[in-house]
Design an enzyme around this catalytic site. Structure first.
Site, PDB file in Angstrom:
ATOM      1  N   GLU A   1       0.888  -1.236  -0.033  1.00 39.09           N
ATOM      2  CA  GLU A   1       0.333   0.140  -0.235  1.00 39.09           C
ATOM      3  C   GLU A   1       0.834   1.110  -0.137  1.00 39.09           C
ATOM      4  OE1 GLU A   1      -1.762  -0.841   3.527  1.00 39.09           O
ATOM      5  OE2 GLU A   1      -1.300   1.496   4.088  1.00 39.09           O
TER       6      GLU A   1
ATOM      7  N   CYS B 260      -3.367  -4.325   3.590  1.00 40.48           N
ATOM      8  CA  CYS B 260      -2.143  -5.669   3.805  1.00 40.48           C
ATOM      9  C   CYS B 260      -2.524  -6.787   3.533  1.00 40.48           C
ATOM     10  CB  CYS B 260      -2.369  -5.274   5.824  1.00 40.48           C
ATOM     11  SG  CYS B 260      -1.867  -3.472   6.442  1.00 40.48           S
TER      12      CYS B 260
ATOM     13  N   HIS C  36      -1.622 -12.109  10.813  1.00 40.87           N
ATOM     14  CA  HIS C  36      -1.631 -10.642  10.172  1.00 40.87           C
ATOM     15  C   HIS C  36      -0.926  -9.484  11.896  1.00 40.87           C
ATOM     16  CE1 HIS C  36      -1.013  -5.929   9.023  1.00 40.87           C
ATOM     17  NE2 HIS C  36      -2.165  -6.112   9.890  1.00 40.87           N
TER      18      HIS C  36
ATOM     19  N   SER D 164      -7.199  -3.785   5.258  1.00 39.65           N
ATOM     20  CA  SER D 164      -8.411  -3.620   6.259  1.00 39.65           C
ATOM     21  C   SER D 164      -9.057  -3.175   4.700  1.00 39.65           C
ATOM     22  CB  SER D 164      -8.003  -2.014   6.119  1.00 39.65           C
ATOM     23  OG  SER D 164      -7.526  -2.264   7.757  1.00 39.65           O
TER      24      SER D 164
END
Lengths: 352, 385, 135
Positions: A87, A119, A242, A304
């Site tokens: 990102e 992510c 994560h 997200s």
């Protein structure tokens, strides 16, 4: 999900820049030192580093391991895809992946693209690589998750937004030391975090990012994979998830029935911060650095927006490192900086 | 081939000429030289300049300065060879007169640097280096000299302070030169404490950024005495080249082009290094002084610095250098420097060097170095008795 | 903005691709098409291994335009294992730790931007050799 042709990991490599910002520095500036620190410190890229350069180094490490795995036979021209998930691509428009592909000698007959899913971009590239190799469209595919994450000064994310990631060369099972047993993707529209076009820093939805976003997706993806495989937490030797902070991945793991023994090896967030698209993928390289044949590993990403990819991996052969840099070589290499130096490295001083 | 002499020289002070454009500076030096030579017409004007396009936003200097000086119609071109541009113009003028094609030729060096700011000047100067393989990597010109200095210190076992006398000597000589930019002496202490520019090079190893113009009028020696009481004969003029980049050199610490250029000049003049009375060398940085002394045959390899330490380079020493302040104190308006050197050698030989006059100066040599040693011009001048 | 100028040398900067002389075997970087040792044509591409040692170095405090925001930074002449000297920046090292003779390895890093809106220029730089201490 399973591919028609069995696919495995032929090589992998990680990268973490050398600078570290202690979370205490952020707390001292913005809270008089009163913040509860989500990590001890985070990695910060140098002035000459970005997702392209970090991806190149991780990719080169992956190729070095591939050359050890299949001595004398590996040719970078056989890499049919170079996919970089991030990102924080250096350009808004212009691929990072062509820079990486050129640097490792994979051009010109190769697929190249940049992936974006917060992510989850790295594991997205990983999923696609399974499909690309598993369908026979490419002999090898290179999937990279790498980030130089942004955090607004003073925001909760500034404590954790780190830099680093990992590269995976997927290929036929005969060339591999890890078999990819199965994978699951679980997504829906859950807006817990975003960055609008032309904005420098992302926004997030505070506590909403916990239960309805992170935990819901990670747990659902993992459970779907358990069910599909007919397995549970005790069938796995390692669990990598994560890692936005030290608390979330442990809580998610415990919810799924994993113990700290299964989780510790892949938990890097306390040392390098949240590497976003690189987070669970660099956790996995730390596990692969110490795994042994027969080990089974579960990896679950979270991006997200929101979604999770879950993978089940089985180690089939002992990987040989022969001097190739391991994850903890990078984690141990550290130069601590203060908040002023950090601000300069991040380009947050206004010079003109 | 005809014998060639200098019949007049002219220069303006090296300074930050905020009020003067490049054409005005060129005109002032040219008109001074023409008055000095008592000539009113020229066959050609060769303008040595390195950076007018980049720093003064002006190319086409030959026609520009010729016209501005009232010489419309004359043959006039710009000659460029980085910091050796001035010396290269001298060589072109020499060839024009020696060949018989021209009788009266003005050779000029001119540079306007101060219209731009520090980083742009630094980037401009780096154009003397290899654009794709040195300058693109962020090297400044100072840093390229610093690479040489560091390696020199490493290979021959010198410390930084060992270079100090090159700068101290230059500043001592600058005091007596009305055209010098710096006219104050410096101490060893000041040298030791000077601010770093590109380690190990500090501010007092380095010649300053400046504006300037200097000029000489060349004519056949056969008629030189009709124009000058003290014509100066050009005994030798030579240019040699080497790789632009340092990394491509056979031996980075050996200025091959300087050695080649000097030996060609000695051959042409029929002299040896030991016959030279004084030497205006290219002390853009102290390391360049040492390397130039070695390449020109005045010191063995690795011994150039010792000449500064043992006093050989002073005005009463074995081989006086930078007698009017050199690049360090007189100043280094890059493309003009080579012609300042020529003018200064001529003044010494004419015994017009004022308080800086060298006793018994008969044969003077100037060496003008472009880049880190890629173009080297050597000129040997002699007073006609 | 310049584009083609940088694009032309992509392979040299990203992969350290020079040349090898087919006549005398000299390894050449940067590529120059005529062998500096035997003066014959040499156009065969050769990928350098990226290992070498510091031949000399300097730290820049007054940078040329385009490099101002990186000061101080260290530049070096690096003697490559295969023979040639190369001019490059050093990275991931503090100036006080640099020594002549120090072993270094090539990495790919951002060199500078071609202005605020221009392209990003990547290139070889060198850093102290990282040894694996994990396995």
């Amino acid at each position: 999900m399973r591919s028609n042709i069995p696919v495995g990991i032929v090589g992998y490599g990680s990268y973490v820049p050398r600078f570290r910002l202690p979370a205490q520095e952020v707390s001292d500036l913005w809270t008089d030192g009163n913040a509860v620190l989500p990590v001890r410190e985070k990695s910060v890229p140098g002035l000459d580093e970005d997702v392209a350069t970090m991806s190149i180094e991780a990719a080169r490490n992956a190729l070095k391991r591939a050359r050890i795995m299949i001595p004398g036979q590996f040719n970078p021209k056989d890499i049919g895809a170079v996919w970089v998930g991030s990102e924080s691509h250096p350009y808004a428009v212009k691929p990072t992946s062509t820079i990486v592909a050129e640097s490792i000698g994979a051009t010109p007959y190769t697929q190249a693209a940049d992936w974006q899913f917060a992510c989850k971009a790295g594991t997205e590239a990983f999923q696609a690589s399974i499909g690309f190799v598993g369908s026979g469209m490419a002999k090898y595919a290179l999937a990279i998750g790498m980030d130089a994450a942004q955090g607004r000064p003073g925001d909760a994310l500034e404590y954790t937004a780190g830099a680093g990631g990992a590269a995976y060369l997927l290929g036929p099972i005969s060339d591999s030391f890890v078999e990819i047993e199965a994978s699951v993707s679980y997504v829906n529209d859950t807006p817990d975090f975003w960055r609008r076009q032309y904005e420098k820093f992302p926004e997030h939805a505070g506590r909403f990012t916990g239960e309805p976003a992170y935990f819901q997706h990670v747990t659902s993806a993992a459970q779907a994979l358990f069910e599909g495989l007919g397995k549970g937490a005790r069938d796995f030797d390692y669990f990598v998830c994560h890692q936005p902070n030290t608390r979330f991945p442990v809580k998610a793991g415990e919810n799924l029935g994993f113990t700290m023994d299964q989780m510790a090896a892949g938990l890097l967030v306390n040392d390098i911060g949240n590497t976003y698209a690189g987070s669970c993928l660099i956790g996995l390289t730390a596990v692969l650095d110490k795994c042994k044949p027969g080990d089974r590993i579960m990896v679950v990403s979270f991006g997200s927006g929101a979604g999770s990819d879950a993978f089940s991996l089985k180690v089939t052969r002992l990987p040989s490192h022969n001097g190739v840099l391991c994850t903890h070589d990078y984690v141990r290499r550290r130069k601590v900086i203060d908040y002023a130096q950090y601000t300069r490295l991040k380009g947050n001083y206004r010079l003109t | 081939m005809r014998d060639v002499s200098i019949i007049g020289v002219g220069q303006i002070p090296v300074a930050e000429h905020w009020d003067k454009s490049i054409r005005e500076m060129g005109y002032l030096a040219l008109s001074a030289a023409m008055r000095n030579a008592k000539v009113t017409v020229l066959d050609a004007l060769y303008v040595g300049n390195m950076l007018s396009g980049e720093l003064a936003r002006q190319e086409h200097l030959g026609a520009l300065i010729a016209d501005f000086s009232g010489l419309r119609g004359v043959e006039a071109v710009k000659i460029e060879a980085a910091c050796a541009s001035g010396g290269a113009a001298m060589r072109m003028g020499y060839m024009a007169v020696a060949s018989g094609l021209c009788n009266f030729v003005a050779v000029m060096g001119v540079e306007k640097m101060t219209d731009q700011q520090g980083p742009d000047i630094t980037a401009g100067l780096a154009m003397a280096a290899d654009g794709d393989y040195e300058a693109l990597h962020g090297l400044s010109f100072v840093s390229i000299n610093a690479l040489l200095m560091r390696r020199y210190m490493h290979e021959y076992g010198y410390t930084k302070g060992d270079f100090a006398n090159f700068a101290i000597n230059a500043h001592a000589n600058g005091v007596g030169n009305p055209n010098a930019m710096f006219r104050a002496p410096i101490t060893f202490k000041a040298f030791s404490e000077a601010k770093s520019v590109a380690d190990p090079i500090n501010l007092l190893d380095s010649s300053p950024i400046a504006d300037g113009a200097a000029c000489a009028i060349l004519a056949p020696t056969a008629i030189a005495s009709e124009f000058s009481d003290k014509p100066i004969r050009v005994r030798a003029s030579s240019i040699a080249t080497d790789t632009v980049s340092l990394h491509d050199r056979r031996e980075p610490l050996w200025l091959e082009a300087a050695a080649l250029s000097a030996s060609r000049a000695y051959d042409m003049a029929g002299v040896r290094a030991s016959d030279i009375s004084f030497f205006e060398l290219h002390d853009a940085f102290t390391i360049m002084s040492a390397l130039s002394l070695e390449a020109a045959g005045f010191a063995a390899r690795g011994h150039g610095v010792r000449m500064a330490q043992d006093g050989s380079i002073g005005r009463t020493g074995k081989l006086p250098i930078t007698t009017m302040g050199g690049l360090k104190a007189r100043g280094h308006p890059v493309g003009a420097t080579g012609m300042y050197q020529i003018a200064e050698v001529a003044l010494q030989l004419r015994e017009e060097a004022g308080p800086n006059q060298i006793a018994n100066a008969s044969l003077g040599m100037a060496q003008n170095i472009g880049g880190s040693g890629a173009t080297v011009v050597t000129t040997i001048l002699e007073r006609i008795k | 903005m310049e584009v083609s100028r940088f694009w032309r040398t992509t392979k040299q900067r990203y992969q350290l691709i020079g040349e090898v002389c087919g006549h005398c075997g000299t390894k050449i970087f940067p590529p120059r098409d005529v062998c500096p040792s035997c003066d014959l044509e040499a156009k065969t591409p050769f990928e350098f291994g990226g290992k070498g040692e510091v031949f000399s170095y300097s730290t820049i405090h007054q940078a040329p335009a385009g490099f101002e925001k990186y000061v101080p930074y260290t530049v070096a002449l690096v003697k490559l294992e295969e023979g040639p000297l190369i001019t490059a920046q050093l990275t991931d090292v503090d100036e006080c730790d640099v020594k002549i003779g120090m072993p270094v390895e090539m990495v790919t890093r951002a060199l500078r931007e071609d202005g605020e809106r221009g392209m990003l220029i990547y290139s070889y730089k060198f850093r102290p050799v990282m040894e694996s201490k994990s396995i």
